[in-house]
Motif scaffolding. Structure first.
Motif, PDB file in Angstrom:
ATOM      1  N   GLU A  43       0.836  -1.203   0.000  1.00 12.79           N
ATOM      2  CA  GLU A  43       0.000   0.000   0.000  1.00 12.79           C
ATOM      3  C   GLU A  43       0.871   1.253   0.000  1.00 12.79           C
ATOM      4  OE1 GLU A  43      -3.177   2.248   2.974  1.00 12.79           O
ATOM      5  OE2 GLU A  43      -2.879   0.076   3.139  1.00 12.79           O
ATOM      6  N   GLY A  44       1.953   1.222   0.760  1.00 18.36           N
ATOM      7  CA  GLY A  44       2.844   2.374   0.813  1.00 18.36           C
ATOM      8  C   GLY A  44       3.544   2.628  -0.503  1.00 18.36           C
ATOM      9  N   ALA A  48       3.040   5.910  -2.896  1.00 24.54           N
ATOM     10  CA  ALA A  48       4.185   6.723  -3.322  1.00 24.54           C
ATOM     11  C   ALA A  48       4.214   6.878  -4.831  1.00 24.54           C
ATOM     12  CB  ALA A  48       5.479   6.084  -2.824  1.00 24.54           C
ATOM     13  N   ALA A  49       3.962   5.779  -5.541  1.00 20.82           N
ATOM     14  CA  ALA A  49       3.964   5.844  -7.002  1.00 20.82           C
ATOM     15  C   ALA A  49       2.833   6.726  -7.517  1.00 20.82           C
ATOM     16  CB  ALA A  49       3.844   4.437  -7.586  1.00 20.82           C
ATOM     17  N   GLN A  50       1.669   6.640  -6.874  1.00 24.39           N
ATOM     18  CA  GLN A  50       0.536   7.458  -7.305  1.00 24.39           C
ATOM     19  C   GLN A  50       0.812   8.938  -7.077  1.00 24.39           C
ATOM     20  OE1 GLN A  50      -2.200   6.131  -8.962  1.00 24.39           O
ATOM     21  NE2 GLN A  50      -2.441   8.315  -9.423  1.00 24.39           N
ATOM     22  N   ALA A  51       1.510   9.266  -5.990  1.00 22.39           N
ATOM     23  CA  ALA A  51       1.856  10.669  -5.735  1.00 22.39           C
ATOM     24  C   ALA A  51       2.740  11.217  -6.842  1.00 22.39           C
ATOM     25  CB  ALA A  51       2.556  10.793  -4.385  1.00 22.39           C
ATOM     26  N   VAL A  52       3.661  10.399  -7.319  1.00 22.06           N
ATOM     27  CA  VAL A  52       4.525  10.818  -8.433  1.00 22.06           C
ATOM     28  C   VAL A  52       3.699  11.001  -9.696  1.00 22.06           C
ATOM     29  CG1 VAL A  52       6.400  10.096  -9.962  1.00 22.06           C
ATOM     30  CG2 VAL A  52       6.616   9.785  -7.485  1.00 22.06           C
ATOM     31  N   ARG A  53       2.818  10.050  -9.968  1.00 24.18           N
ATOM     32  CA  ARG A  53       1.993  10.147 -11.177  1.00 24.18           C
ATOM     33  C   ARG A  53       1.048  11.339 -11.118  1.00 24.18           C
ATOM     34  NH1 ARG A  53       2.107   4.192 -10.712  1.00 24.18           N
ATOM     35  NH2 ARG A  53       0.218   4.252  -9.427  1.00 24.18           N
ATOM     36  N   ASP A  54       0.504  11.602  -9.942  1.00 27.56           N
ATOM     37  CA  ASP A  54      -0.403  12.751  -9.786  1.00 27.56           C
ATOM     38  C   ASP A  54       0.302  14.064 -10.082  1.00 27.56           C
ATOM     39  OD1 ASP A  54      -2.463  11.072  -9.093  1.00 27.56           O
ATOM     40  OD2 ASP A  54      -2.307  11.434  -6.929  1.00 27.56           O
ATOM     41  N   ALA A  55       1.620  14.083  -9.856  1.00 29.60           N
ATOM     42  CA  ALA A  55       2.406  15.295 -10.117  1.00 29.60           C
ATOM     43  C   ALA A  55       2.928  15.337 -11.552  1.00 29.60           C
ATOM     44  CB  ALA A  55       3.571  15.380  -9.132  1.00 29.60           C
ATOM     45  N   GLY A  56       2.532  14.361 -12.357  1.00 28.96           N
ATOM     46  CA  GLY A  56       2.928  14.354 -13.763  1.00 28.96           C
ATOM     47  C   GLY A  56       4.155  13.529 -14.068  1.00 28.96           C
ATOM     48  N   ASP A  60       6.290   3.396 -10.922  1.00 28.97           N
ATOM     49  CA  ASP A  60       5.722   2.063 -10.786  1.00 28.97           C
ATOM     50  C   ASP A  60       5.918   1.625  -9.340  1.00 28.97           C
ATOM     51  OD1 ASP A  60       5.428   1.227 -13.865  1.00 28.97           O
ATOM     52  OD2 ASP A  60       7.354   2.232 -13.585  1.00 28.97           O
ATOM     53  N   ALA A  61       5.060   0.747  -8.866  1.00 28.94           N
ATOM     54  CA  ALA A  61       5.106   0.299  -7.481  1.00 28.94           C
ATOM     55  C   ALA A  61       5.558  -1.154  -7.386  1.00 28.94           C
ATOM     56  CB  ALA A  61       3.736   0.459  -6.834  1.00 28.94           C
TER      57      ALA A  61
END
Length: 253
Positions: A43-44, A48-56, A60-61
């Motif tokens: 989950e962590g 973390a990967a989603q936070a990077v993707r959300d910022a453009g 990958d996790a």
């Protein structure tokens, strides 16, 4: 060439779900690198990967317990199946066991050493051969000033001192390969791991009177990946606001 430039790389960050790694992930992604976020918590790592993707950014996790050799092997195989070449390894996974000498038992001490020291060694063994075969790579170990000065919690201090010396020693194994290895030794970084009692002492203990932002660690990591840092090798780079330069025989008035 602009300052601190480099070609986009694929960077594997362990402990990616932690507070310090958040600054590393964000800064590396902003520099155009692809970030493979690996954490003991699935989950962590996904968060973390989603936070990077959300910022453009690209991320990958993956899940890994660096304190477990079979888990590290499984990660290496999973990355290989994904046909991903790891150019940069950032060993940011770490634990702090707030135990004094008399409070430690064998298992608690050994777990800290396993994650903080043996874990990076295993990760380097697993992923440096690919770097060597391609003739380029960067290994960045997240150590600590606790490994430079000593610290109240012996398992943590010993693990980080070992990691810093491992960094220096590996330049021999990596001689002439195009792979460099360095460590970043932070002081007090603004993460949930820092207790209030430590935060309150910052103005008396740190000459800059500031706690370190995780983004600063990320910026230094990004520089070490850059073309301009190609001859920084075997270094333990302290970023602590001057804390280790201050000999405190008496409290500052």
């Amino acid at each position: 060439m602009t300052m601190s430039s480099s070609s986009p790389r694929t960077v594997l960050v362990t402990g990616a779900g932690g507070g310090m790694a958040a600054g590393i992930n964000a800064r590396l992604a902003a520099a155009g690198h692809r970030v493979l976020c690996a954490d003991v918590s699935g989950e962590g790592s996904e968060r973390a990967a989603q936070a990077v993707r959300d910022a453009g950014g690209r991320a990958d996790a993956f899940t890994v317990d660096v304190g477990d050799s079979s888990s590290v092997r499984a990660l290496r195989e999973e990355v290989a199946r994904a046909a991903v070449d790891v150019d940069v390894l950032v060993n940011a996974a770490g634990i702090l066991d707030r135990k004094f000498l008399v409070d430690h038992d064998d298992s608690s001490f050994e777990r800290t050493i396993a994650v903080n020291l043996v874990g990076p060694f295993r990760m380097i063994q697993a992923f440096s051969p690919g770097m060597i075969s391609r003739g380029w790579g960067r290994i960045i170990n997240i150590s600590s000033i606790a490994g430079v000065t000593g610290y109240a919690y012996p398992s943590y201090a010993a693990s980080k001192a070992g990691l810093s010396n491992l960094t220096r020693s590996l330049v021999i194994d990596l001689w002439g390969t195009g792979v460099t290895v360095n460590s970043i030794c932070p002081g007090v970084v603004d993460t949930p791991m820092v207790i209030d009692a430590v935060r309150e002492q910052i103005p008396r203990k740190v000459p800059t009177e500031e706690i370190i932002d995780p983004a600063e660690i990320g910026a230094l990591a990004a520089f070490l990946i850059s073309d301009e840092a190609c001859n920084i090798n075997g270094a333990n780079l302290v970023i602590d606001g001057g804390a280790t330069s201050y000999f405190q025989l008496f409290d500052r008035p």
